[in-house]
Design a protein around this motif. Sequence first.
Motif, mmCIF file in Angstrom:
data_model
loop_
_atom_site.group_PDB
_atom_site.id
_atom_site.type_symbol
_atom_site.label_atom_id
_atom_site.label_comp_id
_atom_site.label_asym_id
_atom_site.label_seq_id
_atom_site.Cartn_x
_atom_site.Cartn_y
_atom_site.Cartn_z
ATOM 1 N N MET A 150 -36.401 75.212 -16.145
ATOM 2 C CA MET A 150 -36.071 75.135 -17.556
ATOM 3 C C MET A 150 -36.431 76.423 -18.295
ATOM 4 S SD MET A 150 -34.727 73.484 -19.997
ATOM 5 C CE MET A 150 -34.442 71.941 -19.136
ATOM 6 N N LYS A 151 -37.495 77.096 -17.876
ATOM 7 C CA LYS A 151 -37.869 78.354 -18.538
ATOM 8 C C LYS A 151 -36.791 79.410 -18.352
ATOM 9 C CE LYS A 151 -42.868 77.658 -18.145
ATOM 10 N NZ LYS A 151 -44.151 78.227 -17.639
ATOM 11 N N VAL A 152 -36.185 79.449 -17.182
ATOM 12 C CA VAL A 152 -35.116 80.420 -16.944
ATOM 13 C C VAL A 152 -33.891 80.081 -17.791
ATOM 14 C CG1 VAL A 152 -33.628 81.424 -15.173
ATOM 15 C CG2 VAL A 152 -35.988 80.811 -14.622
ATOM 16 N N LEU A 153 -33.571 78.808 -17.923
ATOM 17 C CA LEU A 153 -32.424 78.410 -18.751
ATOM 18 C C LEU A 153 -32.655 78.758 -20.218
ATOM 19 C CD1 LEU A 153 -31.668 74.903 -17.187
ATOM 20 C CD2 LEU A 153 -30.518 77.063 -16.726
ATOM 21 N N ILE A 154 -33.855 78.560 -20.706
ATOM 22 C CA ILE A 154 -34.157 78.895 -22.102
ATOM 23 C C ILE A 154 -34.070 80.397 -22.324
ATOM 24 C CG2 ILE A 154 -35.974 78.852 -23.847
ATOM 25 C CD1 ILE A 154 -36.898 76.197 -22.680
ATOM 26 N N ARG A 155 -34.568 81.179 -21.355
ATOM 27 C CA ARG A 155 -34.496 82.632 -21.498
ATOM 28 C C ARG A 155 -33.056 83.122 -21.500
ATOM 29 N NH1 ARG A 155 -37.034 83.914 -17.282
ATOM 30 N NH2 ARG A 155 -35.330 84.709 -15.999
ATOM 31 N N ARG A 156 -32.212 82.525 -20.650
ATOM 32 C CA ARG A 156 -30.805 82.916 -20.631
ATOM 33 C C ARG A 156 -30.118 82.566 -21.939
ATOM 34 N NH1 ARG A 156 -28.878 80.677 -14.671
ATOM 35 N NH2 ARG A 156 -30.165 82.092 -13.387
ATOM 36 N N ALA A 157 -30.426 81.418 -22.508
ATOM 37 C CA ALA A 157 -29.812 81.027 -23.782
ATOM 38 C C ALA A 157 -30.226 81.970 -24.899
ATOM 39 C CB ALA A 157 -30.191 79.589 -24.120
ATOM 40 N N LYS A 158 -31.476 82.393 -24.907
ATOM 41 C CA LYS A 158 -31.933 83.351 -25.930
ATOM 42 C C LYS A 158 -31.235 84.692 -25.777
ATOM 43 C CE LYS A 158 -36.517 81.323 -26.688
ATOM 44 N NZ LYS A 158 -37.989 81.564 -26.611
ATOM 45 N N GLU A 159 -31.055 85.146 -24.540
ATOM 46 C CA GLU A 159 -30.372 86.416 -24.326
ATOM 47 C C GLU A 159 -28.914 86.340 -24.755
ATOM 48 O OE1 GLU A 159 -30.930 87.260 -20.244
ATOM 49 O OE2 GLU A 159 -33.066 87.767 -20.420
ATOM 50 N N GLU A 160 -28.243 85.250 -24.463
ATOM 51 C CA GLU A 160 -26.851 85.101 -24.903
ATOM 52 C C GLU A 160 -26.742 85.026 -26.421
ATOM 53 O OE1 GLU A 160 -25.270 81.704 -22.962
ATOM 54 O OE2 GLU A 160 -25.347 82.588 -20.942
ATOM 55 N N ARG A 161 -27.679 84.348 -27.063
ATOM 56 C CA ARG A 161 -27.657 84.262 -28.523
ATOM 57 C C ARG A 161 -27.902 85.631 -29.151
ATOM 58 N NH1 ARG A 161 -31.675 81.205 -29.060
ATOM 59 N NH2 ARG A 161 -30.573 79.270 -28.526
ATOM 60 N N GLN A 162 -28.802 86.415 -28.565
ATOM 61 C CA GLN A 162 -29.073 87.744 -29.090
ATOM 62 C C GLN A 162 -27.873 88.662 -28.898
ATOM 63 O OE1 GLN A 162 -31.618 88.556 -30.845
ATOM 64 N NE2 GLN A 162 -31.205 90.767 -31.020
ATOM 65 N N ALA A 163 -27.210 88.583 -27.728
ATOM 66 C CA ALA A 163 -26.024 89.414 -27.498
ATOM 67 C C ALA A 163 -24.888 89.021 -28.434
ATOM 68 C CB ALA A 163 -25.582 89.284 -26.032
ATOM 69 N N ARG A 164 -24.786 87.742 -28.765
ATOM 70 C CA ARG A 164 -23.748 87.293 -29.688
ATOM 71 C C ARG A 164 -24.006 87.814 -31.094
ATOM 72 N NH1 ARG A 164 -23.505 81.079 -29.718
ATOM 73 N NH2 ARG A 164 -23.437 81.563 -27.476
ATOM 74 N N ARG A 165 -25.272 87.913 -31.496
ATOM 75 C CA ARG A 165 -25.588 88.444 -32.824
ATOM 76 C C ARG A 165 -25.312 89.943 -32.903
ATOM 77 N NH1 ARG A 165 -31.442 85.448 -33.925
ATOM 78 N NH2 ARG A 165 -30.613 83.302 -34.135
ATOM 79 N N GLU A 166 -25.641 90.665 -31.845
ATOM 80 C CA GLU A 166 -25.444 92.108 -31.866
ATOM 81 C C GLU A 166 -23.961 92.478 -31.807
ATOM 82 O OE1 GLU A 166 -27.676 93.581 -28.606
ATOM 83 O OE2 GLU A 166 -29.639 93.169 -29.521
ATOM 84 N N ASN A 167 -23.184 91.740 -31.048
ATOM 85 C CA ASN A 167 -21.761 92.046 -30.911
ATOM 86 C C ASN A 167 -20.972 90.755 -31.045
ATOM 87 O OD1 ASN A 167 -19.322 93.241 -30.434
ATOM 88 N ND2 ASN A 167 -19.723 93.742 -28.286
ATOM 89 N N PRO A 168 -20.587 90.360 -32.259
ATOM 90 C CA PRO A 168 -19.890 89.073 -32.434
ATOM 91 C C PRO A 168 -18.545 89.019 -31.735
ATOM 92 C CG PRO A 168 -20.691 89.935 -34.535
ATOM 93 C CD PRO A 168 -20.819 91.033 -33.546
ATOM 94 N N CYS A 169 -17.817 90.130 -31.701
ATOM 95 C CA CYS A 169 -16.503 90.165 -31.075
ATOM 96 C C CYS A 169 -16.576 91.066 -29.846
ATOM 97 C CB CYS A 169 -15.451 90.692 -32.050
ATOM 98 S SG CYS A 169 -13.787 90.749 -31.364
ATOM 99 N N ARG A 170 -16.454 90.480 -28.686
ATOM 100 C CA ARG A 170 -16.570 91.248 -27.452
ATOM 101 C C ARG A 170 -15.629 90.666 -26.395
ATOM 102 N NH1 ARG A 170 -20.477 88.516 -24.073
ATOM 103 N NH2 ARG A 170 -21.314 86.688 -25.159
ATOM 104 N N VAL A 171 -15.293 91.517 -25.451
ATOM 105 C CA VAL A 171 -14.438 91.109 -24.341
ATOM 106 C C VAL A 171 -15.341 90.677 -23.187
ATOM 107 C CG1 VAL A 171 -12.612 91.807 -22.738
ATOM 108 C CG2 VAL A 171 -12.692 92.746 -25.050
#
Length: 432
Positions: free
Chosen positions: A69-90
């Motif tokens: 579960m710790k790995v899943l939470i870390r992955r979700a945080k990284e995806e959320r951070q990448a979405r904030r930095e670049n909202p529109c991406r390929v």
Amino acid sequence: MQGILGVLPVASRAPLRVLFTRQLVAATRWLHGGGVHDDDPKEEDEAVPYADVPRPGRRWERKPYVTPMKVLIRRAKEERQARRENPCRVLEHPPDNGLLVPHLVEVAHRVHAARDRLLDGLTRLVEGENAIPVKRCRFCSEVHVGRVGNEIRTCEGRNSGARNSLHVWRPGTVRDVVGFPYCYHLFDRVGKPRVVHKEKYDVPRLPAILELCIQAGVDVERYPTKRRTRPVYSIEGRITDFEPDEAGDLEAGTLPEPASCTPLPGPVAPTEISSASTGASDEQEEKEEITVPELASRTLQAWLDMRSGAARLMKKYSVHTCGYCPEVQVGPKGHKVRMCKATKHQQRDGQHAWQEATVDDLVRPGYVWHVVADTGGEESPPLANELKRYYGKAPAVVELCVQAGAPVPAAYRSMMRLDVVPPARDEYDLVA
């Protein structure tokens, strides 16, 4: 005196046995001049003589997570951070961007072909002339491969208390030997990855292993799917497809209606009939030439190839299973059909608790008791309940093929306990 001479409980004996075995192996290595190597995991596995079948979890407990579960939470945080930095991406990496993984297309075709060979071989082994009898309990899902049903008291079906948990055996079929769970077919696994509750009767269902092969690159005429040539965009977490639709009459977001049934074949020319008859006769001659042990070996190899190929596909193409029931869904997300009836389904309004699946969830092994082959002309007695700790287990496909003459795979040799000689019924209480 009780603290000195008391007997240790069963839970505390197992670690002592493993520890004593490891110390004995280490002492043997030291005498032979090899020294003690604690960093070799293979040597530690060899110290433990047998590998038991994984025990099924309790009904009210959730299945263990494949990824912590710790790995899943870390992955979700990284995806959320990448979405904030670049909202529109390929999306660059397949299959998340809608494209196929090139080196897994061939693997998907091999898995699909191995599944066909497996079903054909099992049909010939179970329903052929030299068929190996398969039995299934009338009140539970227990399966037995052999001429005489076992007497092991593990039945949990209806009125099992009145029968002292004994099984009531009846003839089985190929479906009892191997089980493929069904899932919903996704026409567009990226654009519309979920099936809602309203579509539960509109979307077709098919075996999950076949759906995995279709999403990985296998084309099946009965189950069409959308193939993209350019990656999709992710705009604030929503998938957007800017690829123009090849069929100009379809609107964006609409899906073509799949054919309810395959069309009937038209009239066939006489030449085609003669060629088809000759081809069928050639196939029949090939089936007659092959012996039963060779057929069992090919069927067992198809089983191993299908599982190993499915494990490779699942590393890239996500497969989800419910944490409380055996429901499976192939795709980036699980469906929203409210049909879960397992523990705590009232709190989830009938929806499934989706989590990462394993190969055993996609292709259920169905463990059965191993029956030793008959050495003489007399039939061996049925497996006794008093001696069940001396019997091994194996998947039903492996047990069926081994009884037909196939060699035992190395992965299941320790599980089947081939080197254990069970005592007689009147001697089981004399064995330590």
